[in-house]
Design an enzyme around this catalytic site. Structure first.
Site, PDB file in Angstrom:
ATOM      1  N   ASP A 309       3.466   4.229  -7.863  1.00 61.09           N
ATOM      2  CA  ASP A 309       4.242   3.514  -6.853  1.00 61.09           C
ATOM      3  C   ASP A 309       4.939   2.333  -7.538  1.00 61.09           C
ATOM      4  O   ASP A 309       4.728   2.068  -8.725  1.00 61.09           O
ATOM      5  CB  ASP A 309       3.336   3.041  -5.712  1.00 61.09           C
ATOM      6  CG  ASP A 309       4.086   2.918  -4.387  1.00 61.09           C
ATOM      7  OD1 ASP A 309       5.313   2.676  -4.421  1.00 61.09           O
ATOM      8  OD2 ASP A 309       3.456   3.042  -3.320  1.00 61.09           O
ATOM      9  N   GLU A 514       5.220  -1.779   5.498  1.00 57.43           N
ATOM     10  CA  GLU A 514       4.090  -2.022   4.595  1.00 57.43           C
ATOM     11  C   GLU A 514       3.259  -3.237   5.024  1.00 57.43           C
ATOM     12  O   GLU A 514       2.982  -3.415   6.203  1.00 57.43           O
ATOM     13  CB  GLU A 514       4.599  -2.097   3.151  1.00 57.43           C
ATOM     14  CG  GLU A 514       5.287  -0.792   2.731  1.00 57.43           C
ATOM     15  CD  GLU A 514       5.606  -0.701   1.252  1.00 57.43           C
ATOM     16  OE1 GLU A 514       4.766  -1.084   0.425  1.00 57.43           O
ATOM     17  OE2 GLU A 514       6.706  -0.212   0.925  1.00 57.43           O
TER      18      GLU A 514
END
Length: 628
Positions: A309, A514
């Protein structure tokens, strides 16, 4: 000096051309007729360490140029959230940008094309005028894998319209706690629902032939895009739903809840898998060799490549980037093949090169990583089709795709309450009325309607892209003689002065993505609740919730006449009005348990003390005049 006769000049030219042909050595890797494994082996044998390390590096567009790609042999470029040529860039501008970078890669010694990737988590969500589909939580409510597959195919066309062949989607997390800020990226708390929705991969990449070897990446052609199953693994199970946190689970719990959708994704030929920021029982996933190499690569025989990521290996240490050498060693040896180092890529390249030269990281690990990356590039035809053209631009935001999105909105709506008693339903609403009121922060706001991961990473309030607001949809749908009045937050005096037949109240969460969406209380902004109380005390009210997850609504439920969970529907708000006014029936089912109180969380279907406000799978139905 005397001139040479033409005859001799001709002979000389012929000899030169023969010499050039002789020097243009045949290269197996450049021959599309050769098996992919032979092409990989041939190209790998020609590469220097620097070229291999470059292939393992992915950088952001913001630090990219043709010169950088050529100098460092960069394997991949990405557009992070909001990393665009310009805020309202046309698809042609995108194509030109990607091609400009690609020409830098094609000018290297071995002419290995770079792979351009972008987040396309609910349509081509970073691009102006693209079709924005409902977020995954809404798609989970449809229980319609075939629809989700069509959404994948439409998304692939829109992404290709901008010259991009690779998407970081789908998220196949199983959200076990709605306090998680990424819960709307999850199809459901139930692994069975999430597994069924991996059909989106077949839409994005194409349907894998039945005789294909399992675990091998697949792409059906140049109208499809390479997909990414993410985030491996357990990202939806963290303590209190805290993003990037620790998932406490037995191995059986991890494999039975969070892993099953990866089995389906691999069988469907998914090309890449992205590692999660989260930890499992205290071990960072980016450092977990047992799960990445031993289980994913060796046991499940996944043959695509594993990608980190965003700055994922930096976060192996606390604080982040505290010991970068350790992070490189640990992440690469865990089995990550491509590292997303958006900005500070020279530090990664220099560090990894030095560690291999000093035999801290074995060349066999590098060769495994690069072979996987090359296998994917050959599989998707990148060597044969490195440059895009404008032939696909017509697909961006097309009418056909907006119709699919509108259908998805209709099927995603979950009817939670319909009248004070079962024999007096409020919905569907009559189209013909003297005067109706539409209120709320989310009624006339495309940005609020779409949520996070829309144009910007965090999303943005306001009319940020092209679409139909719920207010416009209501106006489009009611009888021409019906007067529609919009007032975002009317006071009691306004309500007394006007006699409304009914009110449509559209409120919800502000956009987030997020960690910024992590919430321990799961409440709406206070203005949302006050709007509900004021409206429902004065006029018959239908409350439409625009949220990424279940939120606190129990204390207000008695006052509300009808309640609809519309999730984050995207740009096609017309789908909401289609169902409110009875053209189509309500059919959506809750993909997540709706709690009475946040003190109950985490609470999932099957738990021994299951006591929800609305259970998993709940959803009242109505009949519509038309059928989907």
């Amino acid at each position: 000096m005397a001139k040479a006769p033409p005859f001799f000049i001709g002979i000389l030219a012929l000899c030169c051309s023969i010499a050039v042909v002789a020097n243009a050595e045949y290269k197996t890797y450049q021959d599309p007729k050769k098996p992919i494994n032979k092409r990989v082996k041939d190209l790998l044998s020609r590469m220097t360490l620097e070229e291999k390390v470059g292939q393992m590096t992915q950088i952001d567009k913001l630090v990219t140029s043709a010169e950088v790609l050529k100098k460092y042999y960069i394997g991949s470029v990405l557009s992070g959230g909001g990393s665009v040529p310009s805020p309202t860039a046309s698809p042609e501008t995108w194509v030109d940008m990607v091609n400009g970078y690609q020409k830098g890669s094609l000018s290297t010694r071995l002419k290995i094309p770079m792979l351009y990737g972008i987040d396309a988590v609910h349509g081509h969500n970073g691009v102006y005028k693209a079709t924005i589909f409902p977020h995954n939580v809404g798609l989970g409510a449809t229980r319609d894998p075939e629809l989700v597959k069509r959404i994948g195919a439409a998304t692939a066309l829109e992404v290709r319209a901008t010259g991009i062949p690779y998407v970081f989607a789908p998220c196949i997390a199983v959200c076990r706690d709605p306090r998680w800020g990424r819960c709307y990226e999850s199809y459901s708390e139930d692994p069975k629902v999430v597994r069924s929705m991996t059909e989106i991969i077949s839409g994005l990449q194409g349907e894998i032939p039945s005789n294909s070897r399992k675990g091998v990446p697949f792409l059906a052609g140049q109208e499809k895009v390479l997909a990414t199953a993410k985030h491996f693994v357990g990202d939806g199970g963290t303590t209190k739903g805290m993003n990037e946190n620790n998932t406490l689970a037995t191995r059986h719990g991890l494999l039975s809840i969070h892993m099953p959708a990866y089995y389906d994704s691999i069988i469907k030929g998914v090309g890449t898998i992205m590692v999660s920021y989260s930890s499992w029982n205290g071990v960072k996933m980016h450092a977990n060799r047992d799960l990445i190499t031993v289980f994913l690569k060796n046991t499940l025989r996944f043959r695509g490549f594993v990608i980190s990521d965003w700055q994922g290996i930096d976060r192996i240490t606390t604080p982040e980037h505290a010991n970068y050498t350790y992070s490189i060693i640990t992440g690469i040896n865990a089995g990550i093949d491509m590292i997303m180092v958006p900005y500070n890529y020279t530090e990664f390249i220099d560090g990894l090169t030095s560690l291999v030269k000093n035999k801290v990281i074995p060349m066999s690990r590098i060769d495994d990583a690069v072979a996987r990356i090359l296998r994917v590039k050959f599989t998707i035809g990148l060597f044969e089709h490195p440059l895009a053209d404008y032939s696909m631009v017509k697909h961006l935001g097309s009418k056909e795709h907006r119709e699919i999105a509108r259908e998805a909105v209709r099927k995603s709506l979950v009817l939670l309450k319909n009248g004070k008693s079962a024999d007096k339903p409020v919905l569907p609403l009559p189209k013909k009325a003297s005067k109706i009121l539409v209120v709320g922060s989310h009624a006339n706001n495309i940005g609020n309607q779409c949520g996070g991961w829309t144009i910007q990473w965090q999303g943005q309030t306001g009319n940020v892209t092209v679409g139909t607001t719920i207010l416009t949809a209501v106006k489009n749908t009611v009888h021409p003689e019906t007067k529609v009045v919009f007032n975002e937050n009317p006071d009691s005096k306004f309500l007394k002065l006007n006699k409304f037949s009914y009110a449509v109240v559209v409120v919800g969460e502000p956009p987030y993505a997020e960690t910024f969406g992590d919430s321990l209380n799961l409440t709406l902004p206070e203005s949302g609740y006050s709007t509900i109380k004021n409206m429902c005390a004065s006029v018959k009210c239908v409350v439409v919730l625009i949220t990424g997850r279940p939120v606190v609504i129990g204390p207000y439920l008695a006052q509300i006449d009808a309640l609809v969970a519309a999730w984050l529907p995207g740009t096609e708000g017309q789908g909401v009005a289609d169902v409110l006014f009875g053209d189509y029936g309500f059919s959506g089912k809750l993909p997540h348990t709706w709690f009475k109180s946040v003190d109950q969380l985490p609470m999932n279907v099957g738990d021994p003390h299951y006591d929800p406000l609305f259970p998993f799978g709940f959803g009242l139905t109505t009949k519509g005049a038309k059928a989907d």
